[in-house]
Design a protein around this motif. Structure first.
Motif, PDB file in Angstrom:
ATOM      1  N   ALA A 150      84.502 -75.389  59.955  1.00 40.01           N
ATOM      2  CA  ALA A 150      83.425 -76.355  60.131  1.00 40.01           C
ATOM      3  C   ALA A 150      82.666 -76.418  58.801  1.00 40.01           C
ATOM      4  O   ALA A 150      82.002 -75.461  58.414  1.00 40.01           O
ATOM      5  N   CYS A 151      82.825 -77.526  58.105  1.00 39.90           N
ATOM      6  CA  CYS A 151      82.146 -77.716  56.809  1.00 39.90           C
ATOM      7  C   CYS A 151      80.776 -78.323  57.095  1.00 39.90           C
ATOM      8  O   CYS A 151      80.675 -79.475  57.528  1.00 39.90           O
ATOM      9  N   VAL A 152      79.735 -77.532  56.855  1.00 41.29           N
ATOM     10  CA  VAL A 152      78.381 -77.931  57.227  1.00 41.29           C
ATOM     11  C   VAL A 152      77.578 -78.284  55.974  1.00 41.29           C
ATOM     12  O   VAL A 152      77.573 -77.524  55.007  1.00 41.29           O
ATOM     13  N   ALA A 153      76.940 -79.447  56.009  1.00 40.19           N
ATOM     14  CA  ALA A 153      76.087 -79.841  54.878  1.00 40.19           C
ATOM     15  C   ALA A 153      75.186 -80.983  55.317  1.00 40.19           C
ATOM     16  O   ALA A 153      75.380 -81.565  56.388  1.00 40.19           O
ATOM     17  N   ARG A 154      74.190 -81.279  54.470  1.00 37.98           N
ATOM     18  CA  ARG A 154      73.320 -82.406  54.788  1.00 37.98           C
ATOM     19  C   ARG A 154      73.945 -83.724  54.349  1.00 37.98           C
ATOM     20  O   ARG A 154      73.808 -84.735  54.987  1.00 37.98           O
ATOM     21  N   ARG A 155      74.653 -83.680  53.204  1.00 40.61           N
ATOM     22  CA  ARG A 155      75.164 -84.931  52.617  1.00 40.61           C
ATOM     23  C   ARG A 155      76.509 -85.310  53.240  1.00 40.61           C
ATOM     24  O   ARG A 155      77.520 -84.649  53.012  1.00 40.61           O
ATOM     25  N   THR A 195      78.347 -73.079  55.468  1.00 38.11           N
ATOM     26  CA  THR A 195      77.222 -73.981  55.195  1.00 38.11           C
ATOM     27  C   THR A 195      77.188 -74.332  53.711  1.00 38.11           C
ATOM     28  O   THR A 195      77.690 -73.591  52.866  1.00 38.11           O
ATOM     29  N   GLY A 196      76.601 -75.480  53.427  1.00 33.45           N
ATOM     30  CA  GLY A 196      76.540 -75.934  52.029  1.00 33.45           C
ATOM     31  C   GLY A 196      77.928 -76.240  51.494  1.00 33.45           C
ATOM     32  O   GLY A 196      78.226 -75.967  50.331  1.00 33.45           O
ATOM     33  N   ALA A 197      78.763 -76.836  52.339  1.00 31.58           N
ATOM     34  CA  ALA A 197      80.174 -77.042  51.961  1.00 31.58           C
ATOM     35  C   ALA A 197      80.410 -78.420  51.346  1.00 31.58           C
ATOM     36  O   ALA A 197      81.543 -78.892  51.319  1.00 31.58           O
ATOM     37  N   SER A 198      79.356 -79.063  50.844  1.00 31.25           N
ATOM     38  CA  SER A 198      79.575 -80.392  50.239  1.00 31.25           C
ATOM     39  C   SER A 198      79.695 -80.323  48.730  1.00 31.25           C
ATOM     40  O   SER A 198      80.053 -81.308  48.085  1.00 31.25           O
ATOM     41  N   SER A 199      79.380 -79.157  48.126  1.00 32.35           N
ATOM     42  CA  SER A 199      79.525 -79.044  46.668  1.00 32.35           C
ATOM     43  C   SER A 199      79.617 -77.575  46.270  1.00 32.35           C
ATOM     44  O   SER A 199      79.306 -76.682  47.060  1.00 32.35           O
ATOM     45  N   GLY A 200      80.065 -77.354  45.048  1.00 37.73           N
ATOM     46  CA  GLY A 200      80.031 -76.026  44.439  1.00 37.73           C
ATOM     47  C   GLY A 200      80.803 -74.956  45.194  1.00 37.73           C
ATOM     48  O   GLY A 200      81.911 -75.178  45.701  1.00 37.73           O
ATOM     49  N   ILE A 201      80.194 -73.772  45.285  1.00 34.93           N
ATOM     50  CA  ILE A 201      80.855 -72.588  45.853  1.00 34.93           C
ATOM     51  C   ILE A 201      81.296 -72.829  47.302  1.00 34.93           C
ATOM     52  O   ILE A 201      82.370 -72.376  47.717  1.00 34.93           O
ATOM     53  N   GLY A 251      95.209 -78.537  55.847  1.00 33.80           N
ATOM     54  CA  GLY A 251      94.234 -77.651  56.485  1.00 33.80           C
ATOM     55  C   GLY A 251      93.567 -78.300  57.689  1.00 33.80           C
ATOM     56  O   GLY A 251      93.685 -79.504  57.914  1.00 33.80           O
ATOM     57  N   ASN A 252      92.843 -77.472  58.445  1.00 32.35           N
ATOM     58  CA  ASN A 252      92.155 -77.931  59.649  1.00 32.35           C
ATOM     59  C   ASN A 252      90.647 -77.788  59.424  1.00 32.35           C
ATOM     60  O   ASN A 252      90.132 -76.669  59.308  1.00 32.35           O
ATOM     61  N   ALA A 253      89.940 -78.913  59.332  1.00 35.00           N
ATOM     62  CA  ALA A 253      88.492 -78.851  59.066  1.00 35.00           C
ATOM     63  C   ALA A 253      87.779 -80.028  59.705  1.00 35.00           C
ATOM     64  O   ALA A 253      88.378 -81.085  59.916  1.00 35.00           O
ATOM     65  N   VAL A 254      86.511 -79.806  60.055  1.00 36.34           N
ATOM     66  CA  VAL A 254      85.661 -80.908  60.510  1.00 36.34           C
ATOM     67  C   VAL A 254      84.370 -80.857  59.709  1.00 36.34           C
ATOM     68  O   VAL A 254      83.961 -79.783  59.242  1.00 36.34           O
ATOM     69  N   PHE A 255      83.747 -82.020  59.554  1.00 37.03           N
ATOM     70  CA  PHE A 255      82.443 -82.055  58.896  1.00 37.03           C
ATOM     71  C   PHE A 255      81.353 -82.104  59.959  1.00 37.03           C
ATOM     72  O   PHE A 255      81.452 -82.868  60.921  1.00 37.03           O
ATOM     73  N   ILE A 256      80.319 -81.278  59.800  1.00 30.19           N
ATOM     74  CA  ILE A 256      79.168 -81.330  60.703  1.00 30.19           C
ATOM     75  C   ILE A 256      77.907 -81.437  59.853  1.00 30.19           C
ATOM     76  O   ILE A 256      77.622 -80.552  59.034  1.00 30.19           O
ATOM     77  N   GLN A 257      77.185 -82.527  60.058  1.00 30.68           N
ATOM     78  CA  GLN A 257      75.961 -82.733  59.278  1.00 30.68           C
ATOM     79  C   GLN A 257      74.837 -81.873  59.854  1.00 30.68           C
ATOM     80  O   GLN A 257      74.627 -81.856  61.067  1.00 30.68           O
TER      81      GLN A 257
END
Ligand SMILES: NC(=O)c1ccc[n+]([C@@H]2O[C@H](COP(=O)([O-])OP(=O)(O)OC[C@H]3O[C@@H](n4cnc5c(N)ncnc54)[C@H](O)[C@@H]3O)[C@@H](O)[C@H]2O)c1
Length: 259
Positions: free
Chosen positions: A33-38, A11-17, A54-60
């Motif tokens: 699963a990269c989870v974030a609001r933005r 979670t919170g994977a849109s910036s920083g740590i 890499g293997n990743a998906v974005f989930i808002q």
């Protein structure tokens, strides 16, 4: 690779740590699963992970909303079939004198840092129990060892995260689940940029912080990713209920020094 074929929610994977954690996890073989609001920022992180193979998906998702969290966990299962690791990294903080703090200031921090951690963990737990495996890494803070003025809600929320981590570690150890905290010190993210931008004397600011971190430098988001990957991996199979400091020695120093 440490996390080969593991499925992880960050979670919170849109910036920083959170970006550092998602990148290292993908590098070490996880499906992330990269989870974030933005959306725009989150999708750009996912694109960059895919560009590196890499293997990743974005989930808002807003982690403070139960419906949104339940939908996010379902989307992760739809995408990857299971969940092995949950990293509760999304968090907010601000500095304000306690006597000026409002109830909404308090609620804002609690809703993301503590309620968000609770909701995401609760949404994964049945699946973890069914699988007989699963682990959670909660990104807390050095504020769980020592505090700074003006951060009472943040400190209360982060201590709460540690309490919940230990409680769940004890409750689910016999069922094969692990729960740990990683507590970063000062990391090269927006907060470090803000500290430098707000400094009246940048040189004095840098000297002050270097003197207060025994290693003499701030940490990197990649270092936080590597430490989180260790806790999430089978290499940490006998570690549960821990709160690991990743702080360059900051909380081991007895006296904070002014320069
Ligand atoms: N940067 C540091 O020096 C430092 C030190 C100690 C602890 N931490 C902790 O590390 C974590 C990440 O911090 P960071 O510095 O990278 O901050 P950041 O602000 O760059 O990242 C926080 C992330 O959380 C997301 N987020 C915020 N509210 C959300 C919500 N309701 N739903 C979903 N996502 C949400 C943001 O969009 C962002 O992606 C936080 O929990 C923070 O408390 C950071």
């Amino acid at each position: 690779m440490r996390l080969n074929e593991k499925v992880a929610i960050v979670t919170g994977a849109s910036s920083g740590i959170g970006v550092g954690i998602a990148e290292v996890f993908a590098e070490q073989g996880a499906k992330v699963a990269c989870v974030a609001r933005r959306q725009e920022e989150g999708e750009s992180v996912v694109r960059s992970i895919r560009d590196q193979g890499g293997n990743a998906v974005f989930i808002q998702c807003d982690v403070s909303s139960e419906d949104a969290v339940l939908a996010m966990v379902q989307k992760t299962v739809d995408a990857f079939g299971r969940i092995d690791v949950l990293v509760n990294n999304a968090g907010v903080n601000f500095v304000r004198a306690f006597e000026e703090m409002t109830v909404s200031d308090w609620d804002r921090v609690m809703e993301v840092d503590l309620r968000g951690t609770f909701l995401c963990t609760k949404a994964c737990i049945q699946l973890f129990l069914k699988q007989g495996t699963g682990n959670v890494v909660n990104i807390a803070s050095v504020h769980t060892q020592a505090c700074l003025p003006g951060a009472a809600p943040y400190d209360a929320a982060k201590w709460g995260m540690v309490g919940m981590t230990k409680a769940l570690a004890v409750e689910y150890a016999s069922q094969g689940l692990r729960f740990n905290c990683l507590s970063p010190g000062l990391i090269d993210t927006q907060i470090w940029k803000d500290i430098q931008d707000g400094a009246e004397d940048l040189d004095a600011c840098l000297k002050h912080w270097r003197a207060n971190i025994p290693m003499g430098r701030v940490g990197t988001i990649r270092e936080m990713g590597l430490a989180t990957a260790f806790l999430a991996s089978d290499d940490a199979s006998y570690i549960t209920g821990a709160n690991l400091m990743a702080d360059g020695g900051m909380t081991s120093q007895l006296i904070s020094r002014e320069i």
